[in-house]
Design a protein around this motif. Structure first.
Motif, PDB file in Angstrom:
ATOM      1  N   LYS A 124      52.024  18.836  16.059  1.00  0.00           N
ATOM      2  CA  LYS A 124      51.807  19.747  15.114  1.00  0.00           C
ATOM      3  C   LYS A 124      50.220  19.944  15.594  1.00  0.00           C
ATOM      4  N   ALA A 125      49.669  19.114  16.548  1.00  0.00           N
ATOM      5  CA  ALA A 125      48.222  18.997  17.161  1.00  0.00           C
ATOM      6  C   ALA A 125      48.564  20.068  18.343  1.00  0.00           C
ATOM      7  N   SER A 126      49.805  19.912  19.193  1.00  0.00           N
ATOM      8  CA  SER A 126      50.024  20.784  20.139  1.00  0.00           C
ATOM      9  C   SER A 126      50.394  22.252  19.715  1.00  0.00           C
ATOM     10  N   THR A 127      50.285  22.268  18.594  1.00  0.00           N
ATOM     11  CA  THR A 127      51.420  23.524  17.907  1.00  0.00           C
ATOM     12  C   THR A 127      49.637  23.952  17.734  1.00  0.00           C
ATOM     13  N   SER A 128      48.655  23.238  17.238  1.00  0.00           N
ATOM     14  CA  SER A 128      47.750  24.049  16.145  1.00  0.00           C
ATOM     15  C   SER A 128      46.879  24.636  17.476  1.00  0.00           C
ATOM     16  N   LEU A 129      46.742  23.801  18.798  1.00  0.00           N
ATOM     17  CA  LEU A 129      45.838  24.027  19.933  1.00  0.00           C
ATOM     18  C   LEU A 129      46.165  25.183  20.385  1.00  0.00           C
ATOM     19  N   ALA A 130      47.988  24.631  20.725  1.00  0.00           N
ATOM     20  CA  ALA A 130      48.116  26.469  21.307  1.00  0.00           C
ATOM     21  C   ALA A 130      47.818  27.682  20.350  1.00  0.00           C
ATOM     22  N   ARG A 131      47.328  27.974  19.223  1.00  0.00           N
ATOM     23  CA  ARG A 131      47.709  29.071  18.722  1.00  0.00           C
ATOM     24  C   ARG A 131      46.462  29.164  18.592  1.00  0.00           C
ATOM     25  N   THR A 132      45.324  28.285  18.459  1.00  0.00           N
ATOM     26  CA  THR A 132      44.087  28.862  19.079  1.00  0.00           C
ATOM     27  C   THR A 132      44.033  29.106  20.061  1.00  0.00           C
ATOM     28  N   ALA A 133      44.611  28.797  21.780  1.00  0.00           N
ATOM     29  CA  ALA A 133      44.298  29.344  22.941  1.00  0.00           C
ATOM     30  C   ALA A 133      45.097  30.775  22.835  1.00  0.00           C
ATOM     31  N   ILE A 134      46.221  30.963  22.035  1.00  0.00           N
ATOM     32  CA  ILE A 134      46.254  32.840  22.125  1.00  0.00           C
ATOM     33  C   ILE A 134      45.414  33.821  21.480  1.00  0.00           C
ATOM     34  N   ILE A 135      45.160  34.314  22.056  1.00  0.00           N
ATOM     35  CA  ILE A 135      44.011  35.522  21.693  1.00  0.00           C
ATOM     36  C   ILE A 135      43.919  36.162  22.705  1.00  0.00           C
ATOM     37  N   GLN A 136      43.819  38.182  22.084  1.00  0.00           N
ATOM     38  CA  GLN A 136      43.960  39.192  22.973  1.00  0.00           C
ATOM     39  C   GLN A 136      43.141  39.231  24.090  1.00  0.00           C
ATOM     40  N   ASN A 137      44.541  40.073  25.037  1.00  0.00           N
ATOM     41  CA  ASN A 137      44.041  40.268  26.333  1.00  0.00           C
ATOM     42  C   ASN A 137      43.862  41.869  26.973  1.00  0.00           C
ATOM     43  N   VAL A 138      44.378  42.605  25.831  1.00  0.00           N
ATOM     44  CA  VAL A 138      44.762  43.705  26.455  1.00  0.00           C
ATOM     45  C   VAL A 138      43.770  44.455  25.419  1.00  0.00           C
ATOM     46  N   PHE A 139      42.579  44.986  26.193  1.00  0.00           N
ATOM     47  CA  PHE A 139      41.608  45.886  25.777  1.00  0.00           C
ATOM     48  C   PHE A 139      41.085  47.496  26.011  1.00  0.00           C
ATOM     49  N   PHE A 140      40.713  47.870  25.590  1.00  0.00           N
ATOM     50  CA  PHE A 140      40.696  49.571  25.779  1.00  0.00           C
ATOM     51  C   PHE A 140      39.042  49.824  26.939  1.00  0.00           C
ATOM     52  N   ASP A 141      39.715  50.509  28.112  1.00  0.00           N
ATOM     53  CA  ASP A 141      38.949  50.619  29.008  1.00  0.00           C
ATOM     54  C   ASP A 141      38.442  51.943  28.759  1.00  0.00           C
ATOM     55  N   LYS A 142      37.380  52.082  28.629  1.00  0.00           N
ATOM     56  CA  LYS A 142      36.781  53.199  28.646  1.00  0.00           C
ATOM     57  C   LYS A 142      36.674  53.896  30.017  1.00  0.00           C
ATOM     58  N   ASP A 143      36.633  53.508  30.929  1.00  0.00           N
ATOM     59  CA  ASP A 143      35.829  54.354  31.870  1.00  0.00           C
ATOM     60  C   ASP A 143      37.262  54.793  32.918  1.00  0.00           C
ATOM     61  N   LYS A 144      38.408  54.190  33.095  1.00  0.00           N
ATOM     62  CA  LYS A 144      39.738  54.019  33.515  1.00  0.00           C
ATOM     63  C   LYS A 144      40.415  55.368  32.826  1.00  0.00           C
ATOM     64  N   VAL A 174      52.801  32.414  27.304  1.00  0.00           N
ATOM     65  CA  VAL A 174      52.824  33.835  26.178  1.00  0.00           C
ATOM     66  C   VAL A 174      50.889  34.679  27.033  1.00  0.00           C
ATOM     67  N   MET A 175      50.285  34.069  27.396  1.00  0.00           N
ATOM     68  CA  MET A 175      49.366  34.645  27.765  1.00  0.00           C
ATOM     69  C   MET A 175      49.609  36.165  28.795  1.00  0.00           C
ATOM     70  N   SER A 176      50.198  35.881  29.083  1.00  0.00           N
ATOM     71  CA  SER A 176      50.527  36.465  31.052  1.00  0.00           C
ATOM     72  C   SER A 176      50.583  37.180  30.343  1.00  0.00           C
ATOM     73  N   SER A 177      51.876  37.909  29.329  1.00  0.00           N
ATOM     74  CA  SER A 177      52.140  38.852  28.768  1.00  0.00           C
ATOM     75  C   SER A 177      51.413  40.063  27.838  1.00  0.00           C
ATOM     76  N   ARG A 178      51.509  41.121  27.733  1.00  0.00           N
ATOM     77  CA  ARG A 178      50.655  42.142  27.309  1.00  0.00           C
ATOM     78  C   ARG A 178      49.895  41.479  25.639  1.00  0.00           C
ATOM     79  N   ILE A 179      49.207  41.677  25.139  1.00  0.00           N
ATOM     80  CA  ILE A 179      48.957  40.504  24.303  1.00  0.00           C
ATOM     81  C   ILE A 179      47.834  41.618  23.247  1.00  0.00           C
ATOM     82  N   ALA A 180      48.088  42.938  22.505  1.00  0.00           N
ATOM     83  CA  ALA A 180      46.934  43.845  21.645  1.00  0.00           C
ATOM     84  C   ALA A 180      46.569  43.349  20.575  1.00  0.00           C
ATOM     85  N   ALA A 181      45.729  43.915  20.338  1.00  0.00           N
ATOM     86  CA  ALA A 181      45.547  42.827  18.780  1.00  0.00           C
ATOM     87  C   ALA A 181      45.731  42.937  17.721  1.00  0.00           C
ATOM     88  N   SER A 182      46.737  43.965  18.077  1.00  0.00           N
ATOM     89  CA  SER A 182      48.253  44.478  16.582  1.00  0.00           C
ATOM     90  C   SER A 182      49.367  42.466  17.027  1.00  0.00           C
TER      91      SER A 182
END
Length: 722
Positions: A213-233, A181-189
């Protein structure tokens, strides 16, 4: 000499002085300046904001519209999308974190599970069994406070309650799901959708409910936004987009406002940028035009006074060039004014090739090319549609191309005598060139407009030819020029003098034709005027028509009258034919070149036969008394005709001419004339005389080749019987 010739002779007399030479160029320059003055005069227009324009206004120069350029840059910059960068390291970090949590749980289970301790350790320590709460506390100590804060208590409890195998299975499944899941682009939305996706992937994990359930909870916690606005580019992309924007320009000749169009603020601003609202006067266009004219005429001054050696020829060329230039420029300006009045492209009917054809026929190719380039350059200014500052390069190309085409066509054999045919051919080429310009500019016209352009191009070609044919006689009469067309007229067998030779002196006529063939080939071989040599040969012995029977070629089985005459009398009769010929040609107003050929073709050669005859009678006879009065040959054509005249008569008198005998005879005659000084006043070279000799030998071998000796009738009959 007629009045026109006298007038131009007087002008040529003035041009001997440098002052009048410079004055002529100044007059030509002022004439050209006066014609083109209105085409470069800065235009001031009367326009008012929010009122209709009184006329169509075109830009006289190319200027950048900075306001519109900046607007375009802003618009392009806004269209560039924000650049978002994928943080690939986030996926690795979360995978490492999940792996660490599971590894820590496995360690806690090993440390607190009695089954995992050694037997000696079990007997020595005999520690009490740890409770789940204690295990959770130990696990938390292995992790950081930040990690502990984000993990639910139920997850810790499930981790410490699971055995090692379950933890390993859960670890592998959770790491795989999080990494996918984290290998794909994840925007804030998209974070919540990504968490749902990881839950779906773990739904197929084959472990008990609490661990899942524990594994699912840990996995959900690990999923975060990985695409961010690049001002310089983003700024870099916008900068590149802005730099790619071409400056918006108001092009030279571009219509800024049409007649009766409302002058809004944008149009008013463009008029101001183009300088139409500037009330200050400028002299730069006048200086530019003056400098342009000065440069062109300075080049011609250099050519006329440093590249042409013969003074009389120089002044003739200068006057003809000046007259053709004035005539062409006046015609060009007239056509330009008519085109502006009718608001049409009438300029394509301008007979620009007329100047090239006249100069080509009357003078030479170099000046013809120079003239058409000059007219083409000035045409870009005169045909600018009365829009100051504009240069109509397409019209300049049209004039130059048409003129060069005329020069090339007239360079072909016999085309000088077919000016009208050349004009028709040029019309077709002009039409093709006009259409090529129209198609290149991708202009769209109606069928009638295309027909109009075709008619204008044809009119230009035919008009050039007609004007050339009409003006040639005036130039020939005024300057005494012997043009190719005039020579061809004189070569007509029906000319009265040629018919007189044919009737009164047929032998001389045949001799003249033979000499013409020989002289023409020889002159063309050395680059001289072959046509002049041919026509001059036709008339070189016209003086013999006064006493035709005193010349051997006209004595048809008659007694030679010279046998009964004294050498002095025979001498006077023979020598008189050159003088009489010149007088006859002058009385018929023949060109000077033809008269010179008649008078000079014998030069000051010696009448050897009669001289030796007189010498036998009187030893005191002077050689000078038996020489032609001359003058000696000045033109190469005269020298060649003189050689051909002697060679033809000598070879015709030979009983059995062979190539060897002919070559020996030609060499002897040429060498005799050289040693006698007959070429001292002529610029013919030894190399050219060698070429003349070779040409004469080739021609004579073709004429006097060996023939089959036919048997007599009785012998022929005997052979037939056999």
């Amino acid at each position: 000499m007629n009045r026109i010739q006298k007038f131009f002779t007087q002008i040529k007399g003035l041009l001997v002085h440098r002052f009048f030479q410079v004055l002529l160029f100044i007059i030509l320059g002022l004439f050209a300046y006066g014609l083109m003055f209105s085409n470069v005069k800065p235009e001031r227009v009367q326009v008012e904001l929010f009122k209709p324009a009184e006329q169509t206004i075109r830009s006289t120069k190319t200027v950048e519209d900075t306001y519109k350029t900046e607007q375009e840059k802003e618009e392009i910059s806004k269209q560039v999308a924000d650049v978002y960068s994928l943080k690939k390291e986030y996926a690795k970090n979360k995978v490492d974190l999940i792996s660490s949590i599971f590894d820590s749980a496995i360690e806690v289970n090993k440390e607190t599970d009695p089954d995992h301790k050694e037997d000696e350790e079990k007997e020595d320590k005999k520690e009490p069994v740890k409770t789940d709460a204690q295990k959770v506390s130990i696990l938390k100590e292995k992790l950081t406070d930040e990690v502990n804060k984000n993990i639910e208590e139920s997850v810790f409890l499930a981790l410490v309650q699971a055995d090692e195998d379950e933890l390993k299975i859960a670890k592998d499944s959770t790491i795989t799901a999080v990494n996918n899941v984290m290998s794909s682009r994840i925007a804030a939305s998209d974070v919540e959708n990504a968490k749902k996706k990881v839950v779906e992937e773990l739904g197929y994990m084959s472990i008990n409910g609490d661990m899942k359930k524990a594994s699912t909870s840990l996995a959900r916690t690990a999923i975060i936004q990985n695409v961010f606005f690049d001002k310089d580019k983003t700024e870099e992309q916008r900068r590149k987009a802005v730099e790619s924007v071409e400056p918006i320009r108001i092009l030279q000749g571009q219509i800024i406002v049409e007649e009766n169009q409302l002058v809004d603020r944008d149009v008013y601003r463009q008029l101001e940028l183009a300088g139409f609202l500037n009330t200050e006067s400028t002299i730069y266009p006048y200086i530019g035009l003056l400098l342009f004219i000065f440069l062109t005429f300075a080049a011609f001054y250099y050519y006329f006074y440093y590249s042409i050696s013969k003074k009389d020829n120089k002044y003739n060329q200068l006057l003809i060039f000046s007259l053709v230039f004035i005539l062409s420029m006046a015609t060009m300006k007239t056509v330009s004014i008519l085109a502006d009045l009718k608001n049409s492209n009438l300029e394509y009917i301008f007979p620009g090739a007329m100047a090239a054809m006249l100069i080509k026929i009357l003078l030479n190719d170099k000046l013809a090319v120079a003239m058409i380039i000059l007219l083409g350059s000035y045409g870009t200014i005169i045909f600018n549609g009365d829009t100051p500052g504009n240069l109509d390069f397409s019209m300049g190309l049209y004039i130059i191309f048409g003129g060069l085409t005329a020069i090339i066509i007239l360079s072909r054999p016999n085309f000088k005598s077919k000016v009208l045919v050349a004009g028709l051919l040029m019309s077709l080429i002009n039409m093709a060139f006009v259409f090529s310009l129209i198609f290149i500019m991708d202009s769209h016209y109606t069928r009638m407009e295309y027909l109009y352009y075709a008619a204008a191009a044809i009119g230009s070609g035919v008009g050039s030819a007609v004007l050339t044919m009409g003006l040639l006689p005036f130039f020939e009469a005024g300057f005494g020029i012997l043009s190719s067309i005039k020579l061809i007229e004189l070569a007509n067998p029906n000319h009265p003098l040629l018919r007189r030779i044919l009737i009164e002196a047929p032998g001389t006529y045949h001799h003249s034709v033979m000499v013409a063939n020989l002289a023409e080939s020889a002159c063309e071989a050395i680059g001289s005027n072959g046509l002049l040599a041919r026509v001059g040969s036709y008339y070189h012995d016209i003086g013999k028509t006064k006493r035709p029977h005193f010349f051997i070629e006209n004595q048809m089985n008659e007694e030679n009258p010279h046998d009964r005459l004294q050498p002095e009398t025979s001498r006077d009769i023979i020598i008189a034919h050159a003088v009489d010929g010149g007088e006859m040609l002058r009385s018929h107003k023949f060109p000077k070149e033809i008269v010179d050929i008649a008078e000079q073709h014998h030069g000051t050669t010696l009448l050897k036969f009669f001289y030796h005859k007189a010498k036998k009678q009187d030893e005191s006879t002077l050689e000078a008394a038996y020489r032609y009065p001359g003058p000696r040959a000045i033109m190469k054509e005269v020298a060649v005709i003189g050689i051909a005249d002697s060679v033809e008569a000598a070879v015709r008198s030979m009983k059995h001419p062979t190539p060897e005998k002919i070559e020996e005879l030609v060499s002897f005659i040429i060498q005799d004339r050289i040693s006698d000084g007959q070429f001292d006043e002529c610029d013919i070279t030894m190399r050219e005389l060698s070429i003349v000799k070779h040409s004469l030998c080739e021609s004579l071998n073709g004429i006097f080749h060996s023939r089959i000796e036919y048997p007599e009738p009785d012998k022929l009959e005997q052979k037939v019987k056999e």
